[in-house]
Structures are given as C-alpha cells and as structure tokens.
Design a protein around this motif. Structure first.
Motif, PDB file in Angstrom:
ATOM      1  N   THR A  61      40.431 -49.716 -19.226  1.00 55.48           N
ATOM      2  CA  THR A  61      40.828 -50.245 -17.914  1.00 55.48           C
ATOM      3  C   THR A  61      42.305 -50.631 -17.870  1.00 55.48           C
ATOM      4  N   ARG A  62      42.985 -50.605 -19.033  1.00 49.52           N
ATOM      5  CA  ARG A  62      44.397 -50.983 -19.088  1.00 49.52           C
ATOM      6  C   ARG A  62      45.304 -49.828 -19.481  1.00 49.52           C
ATOM      7  N   VAL A  63      44.748 -48.630 -19.529  1.00 48.45           N
ATOM      8  CA  VAL A  63      45.505 -47.449 -19.938  1.00 48.45           C
ATOM      9  C   VAL A  63      46.367 -46.958 -18.784  1.00 48.45           C
ATOM     10  N   LYS A  64      47.569 -46.505 -19.108  1.00 46.53           N
ATOM     11  CA  LYS A  64      48.430 -45.895 -18.091  1.00 46.53           C
ATOM     12  C   LYS A  64      48.028 -44.427 -17.952  1.00 46.53           C
ATOM     13  N   ALA A  65      47.382 -44.105 -16.847  1.00 47.04           N
ATOM     14  CA  ALA A  65      46.935 -42.740 -16.559  1.00 47.04           C
ATOM     15  C   ALA A  65      46.741 -42.625 -15.052  1.00 47.04           C
ATOM     16  N   ASP A  66      46.708 -41.392 -14.579  1.00 45.47           N
ATOM     17  CA  ASP A  66      46.420 -41.195 -13.153  1.00 45.47           C
ATOM     18  C   ASP A  66      44.963 -41.507 -12.853  1.00 45.47           C
ATOM     19  N   VAL A  67      44.079 -41.110 -13.780  1.00 41.39           N
ATOM     20  CA  VAL A  67      42.643 -41.267 -13.564  1.00 41.39           C
ATOM     21  C   VAL A  67      41.974 -41.608 -14.895  1.00 41.39           C
ATOM     22  N   ILE A  68      40.984 -42.497 -14.832  1.00 41.84           N
ATOM     23  CA  ILE A  68      40.180 -42.801 -16.013  1.00 41.84           C
ATOM     24  C   ILE A  68      38.756 -42.327 -15.771  1.00 41.84           C
ATOM     25  N   HIS A 126      33.487 -51.439 -14.151  1.00 46.04           N
ATOM     26  CA  HIS A 126      33.032 -52.065 -12.900  1.00 46.04           C
ATOM     27  C   HIS A 126      33.559 -53.490 -12.777  1.00 46.04           C
ATOM     28  N   GLN A 127      33.556 -54.243 -13.876  1.00 42.40           N
ATOM     29  CA  GLN A 127      34.059 -55.620 -13.835  1.00 42.40           C
ATOM     30  C   GLN A 127      35.551 -55.653 -13.518  1.00 42.40           C
ATOM     31  N   ALA A 128      36.328 -54.784 -14.164  1.00 35.93           N
ATOM     32  CA  ALA A 128      37.774 -54.760 -13.938  1.00 35.93           C
ATOM     33  C   ALA A 128      38.121 -54.275 -12.532  1.00 35.93           C
ATOM     34  N   GLY A 169      36.272 -54.474  -9.744  1.00 38.62           N
ATOM     35  CA  GLY A 169      35.831 -55.350  -8.664  1.00 38.62           C
ATOM     36  C   GLY A 169      34.870 -54.658  -7.718  1.00 38.62           C
ATOM     37  N   PRO A 170      34.497 -55.335  -6.639  1.00 38.05           N
ATOM     38  CA  PRO A 170      33.438 -54.846  -5.743  1.00 38.05           C
ATOM     39  C   PRO A 170      33.749 -53.535  -5.021  1.00 38.05           C
ATOM     40  N   ALA A 171      35.013 -53.184  -4.853  1.00 32.26           N
ATOM     41  CA  ALA A 171      35.352 -51.935  -4.148  1.00 32.26           C
ATOM     42  C   ALA A 171      34.785 -50.720  -4.882  1.00 32.26           C
ATOM     43  N   LEU A 172      34.781 -50.765  -6.203  1.00 33.69           N
ATOM     44  CA  LEU A 172      34.261 -49.633  -6.983  1.00 33.69           C
ATOM     45  C   LEU A 172      32.755 -49.493  -6.787  1.00 33.69           C
ATOM     46  N   LEU A 173      32.051 -50.599  -6.854  1.00 40.04           N
ATOM     47  CA  LEU A 173      30.604 -50.566  -6.643  1.00 40.04           C
ATOM     48  C   LEU A 173      30.286 -50.068  -5.239  1.00 40.04           C
ATOM     49  N   ASP A 174      31.028 -50.523  -4.253  1.00 36.29           N
ATOM     50  CA  ASP A 174      30.809 -50.066  -2.875  1.00 36.29           C
ATOM     51  C   ASP A 174      31.018 -48.560  -2.761  1.00 36.29           C
ATOM     52  N   ALA A 175      32.071 -48.040  -3.393  1.00 40.07           N
ATOM     53  CA  ALA A 175      32.344 -46.599  -3.352  1.00 40.07           C
ATOM     54  C   ALA A 175      31.223 -45.817  -4.030  1.00 40.07           C
ATOM     55  N   CYS A 176      30.713 -46.346  -5.132  1.00 37.70           N
ATOM     56  CA  CYS A 176      29.610 -45.681  -5.830  1.00 37.70           C
ATOM     57  C   CYS A 176      28.336 -45.674  -4.984  1.00 37.70           C
ATOM     58  N   LYS A 177      28.081 -46.779  -4.291  1.00 34.57           N
ATOM     59  CA  LYS A 177      26.895 -46.859  -3.424  1.00 34.57           C
ATOM     60  C   LYS A 177      26.959 -45.804  -2.317  1.00 34.57           C
ATOM     61  N   VAL A 178      28.149 -45.575  -1.774  1.00 34.24           N
ATOM     62  CA  VAL A 178      28.318 -44.553  -0.730  1.00 34.24           C
ATOM     63  C   VAL A 178      27.948 -43.178  -1.293  1.00 34.24           C
ATOM     64  N   ILE A 179      28.423 -42.864  -2.478  1.00 34.50           N
ATOM     65  CA  ILE A 179      28.117 -41.563  -3.090  1.00 34.50           C
ATOM     66  C   ILE A 179      26.616 -41.414  -3.312  1.00 34.50           C
ATOM     67  N   VAL A 180      25.971 -42.454  -3.826  1.00 32.32           N
ATOM     68  CA  VAL A 180      24.531 -42.387  -4.081  1.00 32.32           C
ATOM     69  C   VAL A 180      23.765 -42.211  -2.774  1.00 32.32           C
ATOM     70  N   VAL A 210      31.509 -37.507 -10.501  1.00 29.02           N
ATOM     71  CA  VAL A 210      31.992 -37.758  -9.137  1.00 29.02           C
ATOM     72  C   VAL A 210      33.236 -38.625  -9.237  1.00 29.02           C
ATOM     73  N   ILE A 211      34.023 -38.646  -8.176  1.00 27.47           N
ATOM     74  CA  ILE A 211      35.289 -39.387  -8.195  1.00 27.47           C
ATOM     75  C   ILE A 211      35.304 -40.415  -7.071  1.00 27.47           C
ATOM     76  N   THR A 212      35.858 -41.606  -7.381  1.00 28.56           N
ATOM     77  CA  THR A 212      35.981 -42.668  -6.385  1.00 28.56           C
ATOM     78  C   THR A 212      37.359 -43.316  -6.501  1.00 28.56           C
ATOM     79  N   GLU A 213      37.609 -44.222  -5.573  1.00 33.95           N
ATOM     80  CA  GLU A 213      38.787 -45.067  -5.680  1.00 33.95           C
ATOM     81  C   GLU A 213      38.648 -45.932  -6.930  1.00 33.95           C
ATOM     82  N   ALA A 214      39.714 -46.607  -7.316  1.00 38.36           N
ATOM     83  CA  ALA A 214      39.724 -47.360  -8.570  1.00 38.36           C
ATOM     84  C   ALA A 214      39.626 -48.874  -8.398  1.00 38.36           C
ATOM     85  N   GLY A 215      39.544 -49.344  -7.160  1.00 42.45           N
ATOM     86  CA  GLY A 215      39.475 -50.788  -6.970  1.00 42.45           C
ATOM     87  C   GLY A 215      40.702 -51.468  -7.545  1.00 42.45           C
TER      88      GLY A 215
END
Length: 174
Positions: free
Chosen positions: A13-20, A39-41, A43-54, A66-71
């Motif tokens: 969660t602390r790596v410098k990269a475009d995507v993890i 998910h902890q790092a 925050g809730p935006a990631l869980l919300d994005a995952c719920k939309v995909i499901v 699948v790909i989502t925003e990173a919160g």
C-alpha cells in the motif's frame, strides 16, 4: 528485459506505482492478509467500488481480475485479482495462477499504466506453495513484457523474508 522486473520487501500500500494488485477473494469485499491491508489503507471508497462491480457482474472467479479506483492509496488504481486456492496441483491451479497474472497485466496495459506492483498471489490463506507460485509469477511476467511495451516496470512486493529471497533468486536467473 529482466531490468523491467524487480523485487522489494515491504507494504504494497506504500509502493510507488501506477497500479497495485490486490490478492482478492471472489466476493471482492476484503479479507485477511494483503487484501485486508489494501482495503484498510484505501478506506471505504474501495469497498464501495468493489460492491458496484459485484452488483454488476457477480463474484470474481479464480483467474480473473477487475480494476477499481484506489481510495486513499497513492496509486491510480487497484487491480483485484482472484488467484486459485491450492488443492495439491490437481485442479489446474498453475494455469489459473498464470491466467491471474496475465489478466492483471492486460488491465494495466489497457489502461496505459507504466508501473504495476504485485503481491505473492495465492500464497497466503489460499495455500499455494511459495516457490511454485513465484516461478509462475516471474515466468508469466517475463514472457508478457517480452512481447509488449506496457507495463514498463513490474515490481513484486513481498511481505516476508522467505518470499523476498525466492523472488530475488528467480530474477537473478533471468
């Protein structure tokens, strides 16, 4: 080509990269290990994005991503990859793990991401033997980037000493 791959030990969660990449479970709703940490790092935006995909497509099957925003994580996106559960190698686990890595690389390339960071997918609670999983990861990424310009850089992020040493040895052999 091997200069396009590296290994580090630390917190993905602390790596410098475009995507993890998140080693997710089929529900995409968080869990233990790297999944829980991401998910902890994030925050809730990631869980919300995952719920939309499901809601849109149902659970994510092993081998898929699948790909989502990173919160709240300082990357452009999170790729949620569902690796196989280890059943002794008799249930096409190697093919599914290879497919998992390829699908992540395809998503990163399709979105124009230059750097991607992978955890050791399926080696935690899914029980995949670390050495075998690392060999599949390195071989799959090596073949993929040998044929394509993106992603330009692939980082394997290991949480523990054992995985770090395994990846270092494999990359040194390339």
């Amino acid at each position: 080509m091997s200069e396009r791959m590296s290994v580090i030990q630390g917190d993905i969660t602390r790596v410098k990269a475009d995507v993890i990449v998140n080693a997710a479970n089929p529900s995409l709703l968080g869990g233990g290990g790297v999944d829980g940490a991401i998910h902890q790092a994030a925050g809730p935006a990631l869980l919300d994005a995952c719920k939309v995909i499901v809601r849109q497509q149902g659970e994510c099957a092993p081998g898929h991503a699948v790909i989502t925003e990173a919160g709240n994580i300082a990357v452009k996106a999170v790729i949620h990859a569902v690796g196989p559960v280890w059943h002794g190698g008799e249930k096409h686990e190697a093919e599914l793990l290879e497919q998992t890595y390829r699908n992540c690389l395809d998503l990163a390339a399709a979105n124009g991401y230059q750097t991607i960071a992978f955890p050791a997918i399926s080696t935690g609670v899914y029980g995949y033997p670390k050495q075998e999983a690392a060999k599949i990861a390195v071989d799959t990424v090596y073949r993929y980037i040998g044929l394509r310009p993106l992603p330009e850089q692939v980082v394997f992020v290991c949480y523990d000493d054992e995985n770090t040493q395994i990846y270092q040895q494999l990359l040194a052999q390339l």
